[in-house]
Design a protein around this motif. Structure first.
Motif, PDB file in Angstrom:
ATOM      1  N   LEU A   1      16.420  16.353  50.210  1.00  0.00           N
ATOM      2  CA  LEU A   1      16.866  15.241  49.365  1.00  0.00           C
ATOM      3  C   LEU A   1      17.214  15.717  47.965  1.00  0.00           C
ATOM      4  O   LEU A   1      18.238  15.315  47.399  1.00  0.00           O
ATOM      5  CB  LEU A   1      15.781  14.166  49.293  1.00  0.00           C
ATOM      6  N   GLU A   2      16.390  16.566  47.402  1.00  0.00           N
ATOM      7  CA  GLU A   2      16.631  17.041  46.041  1.00  0.00           C
ATOM      8  C   GLU A   2      17.887  17.904  45.964  1.00  0.00           C
ATOM      9  O   GLU A   2      18.632  17.837  44.985  1.00  0.00           O
ATOM     10  CB  GLU A   2      15.410  17.792  45.510  1.00  0.00           C
ATOM     11  N   ARG A   3      18.140  18.706  46.992  1.00  0.00           N
ATOM     12  CA  ARG A   3      19.362  19.530  47.002  1.00  0.00           C
ATOM     13  C   ARG A   3      20.619  18.689  47.170  1.00  0.00           C
ATOM     14  O   ARG A   3      21.714  19.120  46.820  1.00  0.00           O
ATOM     15  CB  ARG A   3      19.287  20.580  48.111  1.00  0.00           C
ATOM     16  N   ALA A   4      20.478  17.474  47.699  1.00  0.00           N
ATOM     17  CA  ALA A   4      21.636  16.614  47.948  1.00  0.00           C
ATOM     18  C   ALA A   4      22.144  15.923  46.681  1.00  0.00           C
ATOM     19  O   ALA A   4      23.293  15.488  46.642  1.00  0.00           O
ATOM     20  CB  ALA A   4      21.282  15.559  48.989  1.00  0.00           C
ATOM     21  N   VAL A   5      21.301  15.827  45.659  1.00  0.00           N
ATOM     22  CA  VAL A   5      21.683  15.105  44.441  1.00  0.00           C
ATOM     23  C   VAL A   5      22.964  15.691  43.855  1.00  0.00           C
ATOM     24  O   VAL A   5      23.065  16.887  43.615  1.00  0.00           O
ATOM     25  CB  VAL A   5      20.550  15.137  43.393  1.00  0.00           C
ATOM     26  N   GLY A   6      23.952  14.835  43.657  1.00  0.00           N
ATOM     27  CA  GLY A   6      25.211  15.242  43.045  1.00  0.00           C
ATOM     28  C   GLY A   6      26.244  15.804  44.002  1.00  0.00           C
ATOM     29  O   GLY A   6      27.380  16.041  43.603  1.00  0.00           O
ATOM     30  N   VAL A   7      25.868  16.012  45.245  1.00  0.00           N
ATOM     31  CA  VAL A   7      26.791  16.589  46.224  1.00  0.00           C
ATOM     32  C   VAL A   7      27.653  15.481  46.824  1.00  0.00           C
ATOM     33  O   VAL A   7      27.139  14.487  47.321  1.00  0.00           O
ATOM     34  CB  VAL A   7      26.012  17.310  47.349  1.00  0.00           C
TER      35      VAL A   7
ATOM     36  N   ARG B   1      33.591  17.553  52.484  1.00  0.00           N
ATOM     37  CA  ARG B   1      33.091  18.493  53.501  1.00  0.00           C
ATOM     38  C   ARG B   1      31.980  17.850  54.312  1.00  0.00           C
ATOM     39  O   ARG B   1      30.977  17.408  53.781  1.00  0.00           O
ATOM     40  CB  ARG B   1      32.556  19.742  52.806  1.00  0.00           C
ATOM     41  N   HIS B   2      32.176  17.800  55.630  1.00  0.00           N
ATOM     42  CA  HIS B   2      31.113  17.320  56.511  1.00  0.00           C
ATOM     43  C   HIS B   2      30.045  18.395  56.637  1.00  0.00           C
ATOM     44  O   HIS B   2      30.321  19.584  56.510  1.00  0.00           O
ATOM     45  CB  HIS B   2      31.670  17.004  57.905  1.00  0.00           C
ATOM     46  N   GLY B   3      28.816  17.970  56.844  1.00  0.00           N
ATOM     47  CA  GLY B   3      27.729  18.935  56.986  1.00  0.00           C
ATOM     48  C   GLY B   3      27.175  19.397  55.657  1.00  0.00           C
ATOM     49  O   GLY B   3      26.457  20.394  55.600  1.00  0.00           O
ATOM     50  N   ASN B   4      27.467  18.685  54.596  1.00  0.00           N
ATOM     51  CA  ASN B   4      26.999  19.050  53.264  1.00  0.00           C
ATOM     52  C   ASN B   4      25.509  18.728  53.113  1.00  0.00           C
ATOM     53  O   ASN B   4      24.869  18.263  54.050  1.00  0.00           O
ATOM     54  CB  ASN B   4      27.836  18.322  52.218  1.00  0.00           C
ATOM     55  N   GLU B   5      24.971  18.958  51.929  1.00  0.00           N
ATOM     56  CA  GLU B   5      23.546  18.771  51.684  1.00  0.00           C
ATOM     57  C   GLU B   5      23.109  17.315  51.837  1.00  0.00           C
ATOM     58  O   GLU B   5      21.999  17.042  52.286  1.00  0.00           O
ATOM     59  CB  GLU B   5      23.157  19.303  50.303  1.00  0.00           C
ATOM     60  N   ALA B   6      23.968  16.364  51.460  1.00  0.00           N
ATOM     61  CA  ALA B   6      23.635  14.944  51.646  1.00  0.00           C
ATOM     62  C   ALA B   6      23.541  14.611  53.133  1.00  0.00           C
ATOM     63  O   ALA B   6      22.636  13.884  53.556  1.00  0.00           O
ATOM     64  CB  ALA B   6      24.666  14.056  50.953  1.00  0.00           C
TER      65      ALA B   6
ATOM     66  N   ALA C   1      22.772  16.789  55.486  1.00  0.00           N
ATOM     67  CA  ALA C   1      21.578  17.474  55.994  1.00  0.00           C
ATOM     68  C   ALA C   1      20.321  16.663  55.697  1.00  0.00           C
ATOM     69  O   ALA C   1      19.427  16.553  56.553  1.00  0.00           O
ATOM     70  CB  ALA C   1      21.468  18.872  55.388  1.00  0.00           C
ATOM     71  N   ALA C   2      20.248  16.066  54.518  1.00  0.00           N
ATOM     72  CA  ALA C   2      19.091  15.239  54.167  1.00  0.00           C
ATOM     73  C   ALA C   2      19.037  13.991  55.040  1.00  0.00           C
ATOM     74  O   ALA C   2      17.969  13.617  55.545  1.00  0.00           O
ATOM     75  CB  ALA C   2      19.137  14.863  52.690  1.00  0.00           C
ATOM     76  N   ALA C   3      20.177  13.348  55.237  1.00  0.00           N
ATOM     77  CA  ALA C   3      20.224  12.155  56.082  1.00  0.00           C
ATOM     78  C   ALA C   3      19.861  12.501  57.526  1.00  0.00           C
ATOM     79  O   ALA C   3      19.129  11.753  58.182  1.00  0.00           O
ATOM     80  CB  ALA C   3      21.606  11.519  56.014  1.00  0.00           C
ATOM     81  N   LEU C   4      20.346  13.613  58.019  1.00  0.00           N
ATOM     82  CA  LEU C   4      20.017  14.064  59.368  1.00  0.00           C
ATOM     83  C   LEU C   4      18.516  14.294  59.508  1.00  0.00           C
ATOM     84  O   LEU C   4      17.899  13.865  60.491  1.00  0.00           O
ATOM     85  CB  LEU C   4      20.781  15.342  59.697  1.00  0.00           C
ATOM     86  N   ALA C   5      17.912  14.937  58.534  1.00  0.00           N
ATOM     87  CA  ALA C   5      16.471  15.193  58.583  1.00  0.00           C
ATOM     88  C   ALA C   5      15.684  13.883  58.582  1.00  0.00           C
ATOM     89  O   ALA C   5      14.684  13.750  59.309  1.00  0.00           O
ATOM     90  CB  ALA C   5      16.045  16.077  57.411  1.00  0.00           C
ATOM     91  N   LEU C   6      16.119  12.909  57.796  1.00  0.00           N
ATOM     92  CA  LEU C   6      15.446  11.605  57.786  1.00  0.00           C
ATOM     93  C   LEU C   6      15.577  10.908  59.134  1.00  0.00           C
ATOM     94  O   LEU C   6      14.604  10.315  59.630  1.00  0.00           O
ATOM     95  CB  LEU C   6      16.018  10.723  56.675  1.00  0.00           C
ATOM     96  N   CYS C   7      16.741  10.971  59.748  1.00  0.00           N
ATOM     97  CA  CYS C   7      16.935  10.375  61.075  1.00  0.00           C
ATOM     98  C   CYS C   7      16.061  11.067  62.120  1.00  0.00           C
ATOM     99  O   CYS C   7      15.435  10.409  62.955  1.00  0.00           O
ATOM    100  CB  CYS C   7      18.400  10.452  61.491  1.00  0.00           C
ATOM    101  N   ARG C   8      16.021  12.387  62.075  1.00  0.00           N
ATOM    102  CA  ARG C   8      15.180  13.126  63.033  1.00  0.00           C
ATOM    103  C   ARG C   8      13.700  12.825  62.816  1.00  0.00           C
ATOM    104  O   ARG C   8      12.945  12.698  63.782  1.00  0.00           O
ATOM    105  CB  ARG C   8      15.450  14.617  62.921  1.00  0.00           C
TER     106      ARG C   8
END
Length: 113
Positions: A32-38, A43-48, A50-57
């Motif tokens: 989540l912290e790495r996603a801030v500002g991205v 680009r698909h598969g970016n840090e935002a 990845a954070a959303a995917l981790a929350l879903c999983r």
């Protein structure tokens, strides 16, 4: 395969599921912290994403482990509770953007007219 009851949890699959929930819960905060500002439009598969995917999983794993979707939702809320305000705002705006672009408003507006 059903998740065994508390007194029946001797099967190795229970421990694997519990380990997965723990691993995901620990991973979500830094993602989540790495996603801030991205941005997410370039680009698909970016840090935002990845954070959303981790929350879903995490949601799916916790729901499966504890046998109910409300447990998955609770795991996500717990993970989000540890995030910075900036990370919360960023991932929430990502979620709303995704929902808007995938028809959520049209799916529910008839209930709110």
């Amino acid at each position: 395969m059903p998740i065994p009851r508390k007194n029946e949890r001797r099967d190795a699959s229970f421990f694997v599921a519990a380990e997965e929930v723990g691993r995901l819960a620990l991973a979500v905060g830094p993602l989540l912290e790495r996603a801030v500002g991205v941005g997410w439009y370039e680009r698909h598969g970016n840090e935002a994403d990845a954070a959303a995917l981790a929350l879903c999983r995490l949601r799916r794993a916790a729901a499966g482990l504890r046998r109910g979707p409300e447990h998955g939702d609770a795991a996500v809320r717990e993970a989000l509770a540890g995030a910075s305000p900036e990370a919360l705002a960023w991932i929430a705006s990502r979620a709303i953007s995704y929902m808007d672009e995938h028809g959520f408003p049209e799916a529910v507006e008839r209930y709110h007219e």
